[in-house]
Write a protein that holds these residues in place. Structure first.
Motif, PDB file in Angstrom:
ATOM      1  N   ILE A   1      63.230  36.941  31.909  1.00 37.15           N
ATOM      2  CA  ILE A   1      62.619  35.800  31.243  1.00 37.15           C
ATOM      3  C   ILE A   1      61.257  35.498  31.856  1.00 37.15           C
ATOM      4  N   VAL A   2      60.274  35.278  30.990  1.00 39.64           N
ATOM      5  CA  VAL A   2      58.919  34.963  31.454  1.00 39.64           C
ATOM      6  C   VAL A   2      58.947  33.663  32.251  1.00 39.64           C
ATOM      7  N   ASP A   3      58.375  33.717  33.447  1.00 39.54           N
ATOM      8  CA  ASP A   3      58.383  32.567  34.339  1.00 39.54           C
ATOM      9  C   ASP A   3      56.986  31.972  34.521  1.00 39.54           C
ATOM     10  N   SER A   4      55.995  32.839  34.642  1.00 47.22           N
ATOM     11  CA  SER A   4      54.637  32.356  34.889  1.00 47.22           C
ATOM     12  C   SER A   4      53.629  33.461  34.599  1.00 47.22           C
ATOM     13  N   VAL A   5      52.383  33.055  34.434  1.00 47.84           N
ATOM     14  CA  VAL A   5      51.293  33.989  34.163  1.00 47.84           C
ATOM     15  C   VAL A   5      50.173  33.717  35.170  1.00 47.84           C
ATOM     16  N   PHE A   6      49.602  34.791  35.708  1.00 41.23           N
ATOM     17  CA  PHE A   6      48.521  34.678  36.678  1.00 41.23           C
ATOM     18  C   PHE A   6      47.281  35.382  36.124  1.00 41.23           C
ATOM     19  N   TYR A   7      46.123  34.809  36.402  1.00 42.93           N
ATOM     20  CA  TYR A   7      44.857  35.502  36.123  1.00 42.93           C
ATOM     21  C   TYR A   7      44.223  35.772  37.479  1.00 42.93           C
ATOM     22  N   ILE A   8      44.286  37.043  37.919  1.00 46.70           N
ATOM     23  CA  ILE A   8      43.853  37.410  39.270  1.00 46.70           C
ATOM     24  C   ILE A   8      42.607  38.286  39.163  1.00 46.70           C
ATOM     25  N   ARG A   9      41.495  37.733  39.521  1.00 49.82           N
ATOM     26  CA  ARG A   9      40.228  38.449  39.444  1.00 49.82           C
ATOM     27  C   ARG A   9      40.195  39.574  40.483  1.00 49.82           C
ATOM     28  N   PRO A  10      39.441  40.679  40.219  1.00 52.05           N
ATOM     29  CA  PRO A  10      39.482  41.860  41.090  1.00 52.05           C
ATOM     30  C   PRO A  10      39.210  41.578  42.561  1.00 52.05           C
ATOM     31  N   VAL A  11      38.255  40.707  42.857  1.00 55.65           N
ATOM     32  CA  VAL A  11      37.937  40.426  44.259  1.00 55.65           C
ATOM     33  C   VAL A  11      39.115  39.729  44.939  1.00 55.65           C
ATOM     34  N   VAL A  12      39.834  38.900  44.193  1.00 56.08           N
ATOM     35  CA  VAL A  12      41.010  38.212  44.741  1.00 56.08           C
ATOM     36  C   VAL A  12      42.160  39.209  44.912  1.00 56.08           C
ATOM     37  N   ALA A  13      42.326  40.095  43.934  1.00 53.40           N
ATOM     38  CA  ALA A  13      43.377  41.117  44.017  1.00 53.40           C
ATOM     39  C   ALA A  13      43.182  41.983  45.269  1.00 53.40           C
ATOM     40  N   LYS A  14      41.930  42.362  45.538  1.00 53.13           N
ATOM     41  CA  LYS A  14      41.627  43.179  46.717  1.00 53.13           C
ATOM     42  C   LYS A  14      41.962  42.422  48.001  1.00 53.13           C
ATOM     43  N   LYS A  15      41.666  41.121  48.016  1.00 55.88           N
ATOM     44  CA  LYS A  15      41.959  40.297  49.187  1.00 55.88           C
ATOM     45  C   LYS A  15      43.473  40.236  49.428  1.00 55.88           C
ATOM     46  N   ILE A  16      44.246  40.099  48.353  1.00 55.33           N
ATOM     47  CA  ILE A  16      45.708  40.026  48.485  1.00 55.33           C
ATOM     48  C   ILE A  16      46.262  41.338  49.045  1.00 55.33           C
ATOM     49  N   ILE A  17      45.744  42.477  48.547  1.00 52.19           N
ATOM     50  CA  ILE A  17      46.202  43.777  49.055  1.00 52.19           C
ATOM     51  C   ILE A  17      45.865  43.914  50.537  1.00 52.19           C
ATOM     52  N   GLN A  18      44.672  43.453  50.944  1.00 53.48           N
ATOM     53  CA  GLN A  18      44.278  43.516  52.354  1.00 53.48           C
ATOM     54  C   GLN A  18      45.229  42.707  53.234  1.00 53.48           C
ATOM     55  N   LEU A  19      45.572  41.516  52.759  1.00 57.03           N
ATOM     56  CA  LEU A  19      46.478  40.664  53.534  1.00 57.03           C
ATOM     57  C   LEU A  19      47.880  41.266  53.595  1.00 57.03           C
ATOM     58  N   TYR A  20      48.294  41.956  52.525  1.00 58.58           N
ATOM     59  CA  TYR A  20      49.647  42.515  52.465  1.00 58.58           C
ATOM     60  C   TYR A  20      49.761  43.815  53.263  1.00 58.58           C
ATOM     61  N   LYS A  21      48.763  44.697  53.135  1.00 58.80           N
ATOM     62  CA  LYS A  21      48.868  46.022  53.753  1.00 58.80           C
ATOM     63  C   LYS A  21      48.095  46.145  55.062  1.00 58.80           C
ATOM     64  N   GLY A  22      47.161  45.256  55.276  1.00 57.45           N
ATOM     65  CA  GLY A  22      46.267  45.417  56.410  1.00 57.45           C
ATOM     66  C   GLY A  22      45.004  46.127  55.970  1.00 57.45           C
ATOM     67  N   GLU A  23      43.889  45.649  56.409  1.00 55.22           N
ATOM     68  CA  GLU A  23      42.594  46.124  55.898  1.00 55.22           C
ATOM     69  C   GLU A  23      42.386  47.617  56.103  1.00 55.22           C
ATOM     70  N   ASN A  24      42.950  48.180  57.153  1.00 53.43           N
ATOM     71  CA  ASN A  24      42.712  49.591  57.457  1.00 53.43           C
ATOM     72  C   ASN A  24      43.657  50.532  56.711  1.00 53.43           C
ATOM     73  N   ASN A  25      44.596  49.972  55.965  1.00 51.47           N
ATOM     74  CA  ASN A  25      45.602  50.810  55.279  1.00 51.47           C
ATOM     75  C   ASN A  25      45.372  50.907  53.777  1.00 51.47           C
ATOM     76  N   ILE A  26      44.231  50.432  53.313  1.00 56.75           N
ATOM     77  CA  ILE A  26      43.984  50.383  51.869  1.00 56.75           C
ATOM     78  C   ILE A  26      43.264  51.648  51.411  1.00 56.75           C
ATOM     79  N   LYS A  27      43.732  52.172  50.263  1.00 55.83           N
ATOM     80  CA  LYS A  27      43.055  53.310  49.644  1.00 55.83           C
ATOM     81  C   LYS A  27      42.160  52.792  48.529  1.00 55.83           C
ATOM     82  N   GLU A  28      41.159  53.582  48.205  1.00 54.05           N
ATOM     83  CA  GLU A  28      40.104  53.115  47.292  1.00 54.05           C
ATOM     84  C   GLU A  28      40.629  52.747  45.907  1.00 54.05           C
ATOM     85  N   ASP A  29      41.617  53.508  45.379  1.00 57.15           N
ATOM     86  CA  ASP A  29      42.044  53.316  43.997  1.00 57.15           C
ATOM     87  C   ASP A  29      43.340  52.511  43.878  1.00 57.15           C
TER      88      ASP A  29
END
Length: 554
Positions: free
Chosen positions: A466-494
């Protein structure tokens, strides 16, 4: 009454019914008599049990096999049908007397024990004792085990049956003569009951199959049940996947790719496999529609229009509730409502003393999308319509499982011993779930930035998401979330946030910074509305030790 007399009475009783023409056509051809007999016993048809019984009598006269008798007995016994258990029991006995088919015999025994049909567990147990020496096939042992465990409620006996099942497997000279699903079933039973060492022996038989589906299914179960035994898990899966690729045929390639990508979350191996077998996967897409996420061209919307973008998700869905009730008065009210088939049972969802699920909205499956841009925040003054009632699978946006709630054993221990688990839902068509996204003058709206979070009900009520919520996550914010989740040194370009957002939400309480960022990306939900009419209603009631008190449609 003979059939002609029944037909004449139906013409009178159902003269204004929408199905009259179909009923008369079937009965004149002497077809589907038991189907209409069952319909005539339903209150909402409306009920005419006398006519239903008359049709059942003719159906029994026409029965040609033990299976025919068993099917008729089940229909006659059904609680919400004719509900004539004494008559049904006599017909079941006739079916048992005339059959040598062990699978059919076990199916009849299951009905005799089932509360919805005959509900005579002592008689069912007596039949089980007589039938057990005649069983030889693994599939029959599995059915027999389930009857003994779930219907007779004798786990010790069920465990002994599993031991006999293991002997059948080990004595078989050519294991592939047994369907691999049955091997996995026995191994799963052992694993779920903490016999992990013996389960390994049984899972290992799957490695002998030269069938991709068997090898992948075995790998999935080992992945699930041996997460802490890294060495065994990895060796098993690597062996099975190598063999699965070796014996892959048309229809298998996308399954292997999806296992690498979705189950193992090994995106590197998934990409290597895709590069090597791209043409095979594309052929499967063209033939079967597999791997849509790779080959299907989706609607990709980018626009420099600014304003308030209203995205509406439309689908059949409903109101879902699940929790624990401890108050005795509330428990009595719920039981009475179920007993009386009271449609107001759904109001009890709010009465749970501990509420674990409450959702009202559309199911993401087979949903459709509306998208328009407006000048005003109230979405009254439309600028442009961008998408009109398009299948969600055709839209280039992201869908992820936000949660899959369930009641843990620790939570149950905190409750009184007389507490019950109670839940249910009603289904409603065309529920609209609208949200608003504000796009300012200095940015581009991109539909790929939309993430739809769902709540999965399969641990409590159903397979609905069941649909619970909708997010609009801009690319710069998405990149920040991945950095916080994986660590800045563990991110791949794509890397994409869509690859991780489900896992992020599974662990969201342990990362308050990400939680705060996502809360700022969550879209405002406007009024959620449905068609209004309840299509069907379901309720479940069980004790905290999982004894089912009620589990059916209201």
């Amino acid at each position: 009454m003979n059939l002609d007399e029944i037909i004449e009475e139906i013409k009178i009783f159902y003269k204004n019914h929408d199905d009259l023409e179909e009923i008369l056509h079937d009965l004149k051809e002497n077809n589907y008599l038991d189907h209409w007999a069952n319909k005539f016993c339903e209150e909402r048809f409306p009920s005419n049990k006398r006519l239903g019984k008359a049709l059942y009598i003719i159906s029994i006269e026409n029965a040609k096999s033990s299976k025919d008798y068993a099917n008729l007995a089940q229909s006659i016994a059904y609680y919400y049908g004719l509900n004539d258990k004494e008559w049904a029991e006599d017909i079941y006995k006739k079916a048992l007397k005339s059959t040598k088919d062990i699978t059919l015999t076990l199916s009849i025994i299951e009905d005799i024990a089932d509360e919805k049909y005959i509900n005579k567990k002592s008689f069912a147990k007596e039949l089980c004792l007589k039938t057990e020496p005649k069983i030889s096939k693994l599939s029959d042992y599995i059915l027999f085990r389930d009857i003994v465990k779930e219907k007779i409620e004798d786990k010790d006996w069920a465990d002994k049956i599993v031991s006999k099942s293991i002997e059948v497997i080990k004595k078989n000279k050519n294991i592939i003569d047994i369907h691999y699903d049955d091997i996995i079933n026995i191994a799963n039973y052992l694993a779920y009951n903490n016999s992990l060492k013996t389960a390994k022996e049984i899972y290992n038989y799957i490695k002998e199959y030269e069938e991709t589906k068997a090898l992948i299914d075995g790998s999935y179960e080992v992945l699930t049940n041996y997460s802490e035994d890294e060495k065994y898990k990895n060796n098993y899966i690597n062996y099975c996947l190598d063999k699965a690729i070796e014996f892959a045929q048309e229809g298998d390639y996308c399954d292997i790719y999806n296992f690498f990508k979705n189950e193992l979350e090994d995106f590197d191996k998934a990409d290597i496999f895709k590069d090597k077998y791209y043409n095979n996967m594309e052929d499967e897409y063209n033939e079967y529609g597999s791997c849509e996420e790779i080959f299907k061209k989706k609607i990709d919307i980018k626009t420099n229009k600014t304003g308030y973008f209203k995205l509406t998700i439309i689908a059949t869905g409903g109101e879902y509730g699940y929790g624990i009730v401890e108050d005795k008065n509330k428990i009595d009210i719920i039981k009475n409502k179920i007993k009386n088939e009271d449609e107001t049972i759904s109001s009890c969802f709010y009465e749970c003393d501990k509420q674990f699920v409450y959702q009202y909205g559309p199911s993401i499956q087979e949903s459709h999308i509306l998208l328009s841009v407006y000048k005003d925040e109230e979405c009254q003054d439309e600028i442009d319509e961008l998408v009109y009632y398009e299948d969600i699978d055709n839209i280039s946006l992201n869908i992820f499982e936000k949660s899959n709630p369930f009641i843990t054993e620790d939570i149950k221990k905190e409750c009184s011993k007389d507490a019950i688990e109670f839940g249910g839902y009603y289904i409603e068509k065309r529920i609209h779930f609208p949200v608003v996204i504000h796009i300012k003058d200095d940015e581009i709206f991109d539909i790929n930035n939309i993430y739809i979070g769902t709540v999965n009900m399969d641990e409590t009520l159903s397979n609905d998401e069941i649909v619970d919520s909708v997010f609009y996550i801009r690319p710069v914010v998405a990149k920040k979330i991945i950095q916080l989740y994986k660590g800045e040194n563990n991110i791949k370009e794509d890397e994409s946030l869509s690859d991780y957002i489900c896992d992020i939400y599974n662990d969201i309480e342990n990362n308050q910074e990400i939680k705060k960022i996502l809360s700022l990306c969550e879209c405002e939900v406007l009024e959620v509305e449905g068609k209004g009419a309840k299509e069907e209603q379901y309720a479940i009631l069980k004790t905290l030790d999982n004894k089912i008190l009620f589990n059916d449609y209201i």
